[in-house]
Design a protein around this motif. Sequence first.
Motif, short mmCIF file in Angstrom:
data_model
loop_
_atom_site.label_atom_id
_atom_site.label_comp_id
_atom_site.label_asym_id
_atom_site.label_seq_id
_atom_site.Cartn_x
_atom_site.Cartn_y
_atom_site.Cartn_z
N LEU A 169 -5.11 -11.68 8.10
CA LEU A 169 -5.59 -10.48 7.44
C LEU A 169 -6.24 -10.82 6.11
O LEU A 169 -5.76 -11.69 5.36
N LYS A 170 -7.31 -10.12 5.81
CA LYS A 170 -7.96 -10.20 4.51
C LYS A 170 -8.21 -8.77 4.05
O LYS A 170 -8.99 -8.03 4.66
N ILE A 171 -7.55 -8.39 2.96
CA ILE A 171 -7.59 -7.02 2.48
C ILE A 171 -8.15 -7.01 1.06
O ILE A 171 -7.67 -7.75 0.19
N GLN A 172 -9.15 -6.17 0.83
CA GLN A 172 -9.73 -6.01 -0.51
C GLN A 172 -9.55 -4.56 -0.96
O GLN A 172 -10.01 -3.64 -0.30
N ASP A 173 -8.84 -4.41 -2.07
CA ASP A 173 -8.62 -3.08 -2.65
C ASP A 173 -7.99 -2.11 -1.65
O ASP A 173 -8.40 -0.94 -1.55
N GLY A 174 -7.01 -2.58 -0.92
CA GLY A 174 -6.30 -1.70 -0.01
C GLY A 174 -5.41 -0.75 -0.78
O GLY A 174 -4.62 -1.17 -1.63
N LYS A 175 -5.53 0.55 -0.52
CA LYS A 175 -4.72 1.52 -1.26
C LYS A 175 -4.49 2.77 -0.43
O LYS A 175 -5.19 3.02 0.56
N LEU A 176 -3.51 3.54 -0.87
CA LEU A 176 -3.13 4.79 -0.21
C LEU A 176 -3.23 5.90 -1.25
O LEU A 176 -2.54 5.88 -2.27
N LEU A 177 -4.12 6.87 -1.01
CA LEU A 177 -4.34 7.94 -1.99
C LEU A 177 -3.32 9.07 -1.89
O LEU A 177 -3.04 9.73 -2.88
N PHE A 178 -2.79 9.30 -0.69
CA PHE A 178 -1.83 10.39 -0.50
C PHE A 178 -0.49 9.78 -0.07
O PHE A 178 -0.35 9.34 1.07
N PRO A 179 0.48 9.72 -0.96
CA PRO A 179 1.71 8.97 -0.70
C PRO A 179 2.64 9.69 0.25
O PRO A 179 2.54 10.90 0.45
N PRO A 180 3.58 8.94 0.86
CA PRO A 180 4.60 9.57 1.70
C PRO A 180 5.62 10.32 0.85
O PRO A 180 5.70 10.13 -0.37
N VAL A 181 6.42 11.16 1.51
CA VAL A 181 7.49 11.88 0.83
C VAL A 181 8.63 10.93 0.47
O VAL A 181 9.15 10.95 -0.64
N GLN A 182 9.03 10.10 1.43
CA GLN A 182 10.15 9.20 1.23
C GLN A 182 9.72 8.02 0.35
O GLN A 182 8.62 7.51 0.49
N LYS A 183 10.60 7.63 -0.54
CA LYS A 183 10.29 6.55 -1.48
C LYS A 183 11.18 5.34 -1.23
O LYS A 183 12.37 5.50 -0.99
N PRO A 184 10.59 4.13 -1.33
CA PRO A 184 9.18 3.86 -1.62
C PRO A 184 8.26 4.15 -0.45
O PRO A 184 7.04 4.24 -0.62
N TYR A 185 8.85 4.28 0.75
CA TYR A 185 8.09 4.59 1.96
C TYR A 185 9.09 4.91 3.06
O TYR A 185 10.30 4.67 2.91
N PRO A 186 8.67 5.49 4.18
CA PRO A 186 9.60 5.74 5.29
C PRO A 186 10.29 4.45 5.71
O PRO A 186 9.66 3.39 5.73
N PRO A 187 11.58 4.51 6.04
CA PRO A 187 12.32 3.29 6.35
C PRO A 187 11.74 2.54 7.54
O PRO A 187 11.30 3.13 8.52
N LEU A 188 11.76 1.21 7.42
CA LEU A 188 11.24 0.33 8.45
C LEU A 188 12.36 -0.17 9.34
O LEU A 188 13.36 -0.72 8.85
N ILE B 272 0.82 -1.20 0.00
CA ILE B 272 0.00 0.00 0.00
C ILE B 272 0.86 1.26 0.00
O ILE B 272 0.61 2.21 -0.74
N SER B 273 1.92 1.25 0.81
CA SER B 273 2.74 2.45 0.97
C SER B 273 3.51 2.80 -0.29
O SER B 273 3.84 3.97 -0.52
N ARG B 274 3.82 1.81 -1.11
CA ARG B 274 4.55 2.13 -2.35
C ARG B 274 3.60 2.35 -3.54
O ARG B 274 4.03 2.40 -4.69
N GLY B 275 2.31 2.50 -3.25
CA GLY B 275 1.36 2.91 -4.27
C GLY B 275 0.61 1.80 -4.95
O GLY B 275 -0.13 2.03 -5.92
N GLU B 276 0.74 0.57 -4.47
CA GLU B 276 0.03 -0.55 -5.08
C GLU B 276 -1.36 -0.72 -4.45
O GLU B 276 -1.62 -0.24 -3.34
N THR B 277 -2.23 -1.40 -5.16
CA THR B 277 -3.52 -1.80 -4.60
C THR B 277 -3.38 -3.23 -4.09
O THR B 277 -3.00 -4.12 -4.83
N SER B 278 -3.68 -3.42 -2.82
CA SER B 278 -3.44 -4.72 -2.19
C SER B 278 -4.71 -5.56 -2.19
O SER B 278 -5.78 -5.12 -1.76
N GLN B 279 -4.54 -6.78 -2.71
CA GLN B 279 -5.56 -7.83 -2.58
C GLN B 279 -4.87 -8.98 -1.83
O GLN B 279 -4.03 -9.66 -2.40
N PHE B 280 -5.20 -9.12 -0.56
CA PHE B 280 -4.43 -10.05 0.26
C PHE B 280 -5.38 -10.92 1.09
O PHE B 280 -6.32 -10.43 1.71
N SER B 281 -5.11 -12.23 1.10
CA SER B 281 -5.88 -13.14 1.94
C SER B 281 -4.89 -14.05 2.66
O SER B 281 -4.21 -14.87 2.04
#
Length: 387
Positions: free
Chosen positions: A153-172, A140-149
């Motif tokens: 967790l079960k995720i349908q069309d998980g997405k992030l409309l407003f992305p973070p500044v850091q790419k692909p996402y803030p460091p983990l 989700i954080s890198r701009g993908e739509t997540s379909q996960f089962s």
Amino acid sequence: MQVLWFIPTHGDGRYLATAIGGRTTEFAYLRQIAQAIDHLGYTGALLPTGRSCEDAWIMASTLVSHTQRMRFLVAIRPGLMSPGVAARMAATFDRLSGGRLMVNVVTGGDPVELAGDGVHLSHDDRYRLTDEFLTVWRAISRGETSQFSGDYLKIQDGKLLFPPVQKPYPPLWFGGSSPIAQQVAAKHVDVYLTWGEPPEQVAAKIAAVRQLATAEGRTLKFGIRLHVIVRETTSAAWEAAEDLIRYVDESAIAAAQNAYSRMDSEGQRRMTQLHYGKRDVLEISPNLWAGIGLVRGGAGTALVGDPDTVAARMREYADLGIDTFILSGYPHLEEAYRTAELLFPHLLLDNPPVVQPQVMFSPFGEIVANEVYPKQLDTEKTVTTVD
């Protein structure tokens, strides 16, 4: 080398296990610590998480507007947050702070506390959930739509409309000493954290995680979480260490050890094994002292010594692969200054303090006898560099 500090939202003071010399960690005090971190050249600060602390996200969001450069290492909690909500929180903070977020993935190691928050999973199941959580969060954080089962967790069309500044996402960032935790780290995170164990134990842990990461086709960075007691002389540093636990009695130690015993955290078990609740042999490796862990969960060791000695011990960890040090000391405000003033000149820092040109003169130190400028230290002669 990067050095971070710590925001003590669960309490602070001059001594452990006593209200004597204790501090009220109200916002004005925590703001002072954050602004000191920002000014002194620390890369940023870790904020603790759990029911004994103020909420890390709200605290970081409140402090960010009072600082300019420092970064905030803030926890996301698989099992307590959904990956979509956590991704939105992280992206919003990252945008509004101008890319100053680092994300600390905390699975949790206290079944009693977790049960109070509604999590009733076994140790390994919590890490399996963390694996699923990070799979979705990263997508989700890198701009993908997540379909996960998955199993949790079960995720349908998980997405992030407003992305973070850091790419692909803030460091983990992530810390976990059990085999399954290390597997999760190797698969997902950017920085693997360990508590301050003796160098030979840290070396073995780094080697194990590196091997797992290689199998995943990934490379990781490594960090360590330590306290520090640095003074102008080694003898003064050891006196300060003993003074820190002057009010720690057997009842306080017993209460702390009883709390640790209920935890299923492998990292906490390894910390406890360094001292077994006994005060007789607390220097567990040269200049590595386990006295704090007698009554404090999590990071329980400190580097103790004069600046040359502490810097040398840090370089020993750096030689193993550690490039980030998360330090702290009691009280956290004064020790942030002391550590920066005494230790930083002996380290090659990735984020050195910024000295702004001054139009009006401000002396470093008090004018002597109302007219003599204090002598200045030639820091260029004291900096130790590493090839």
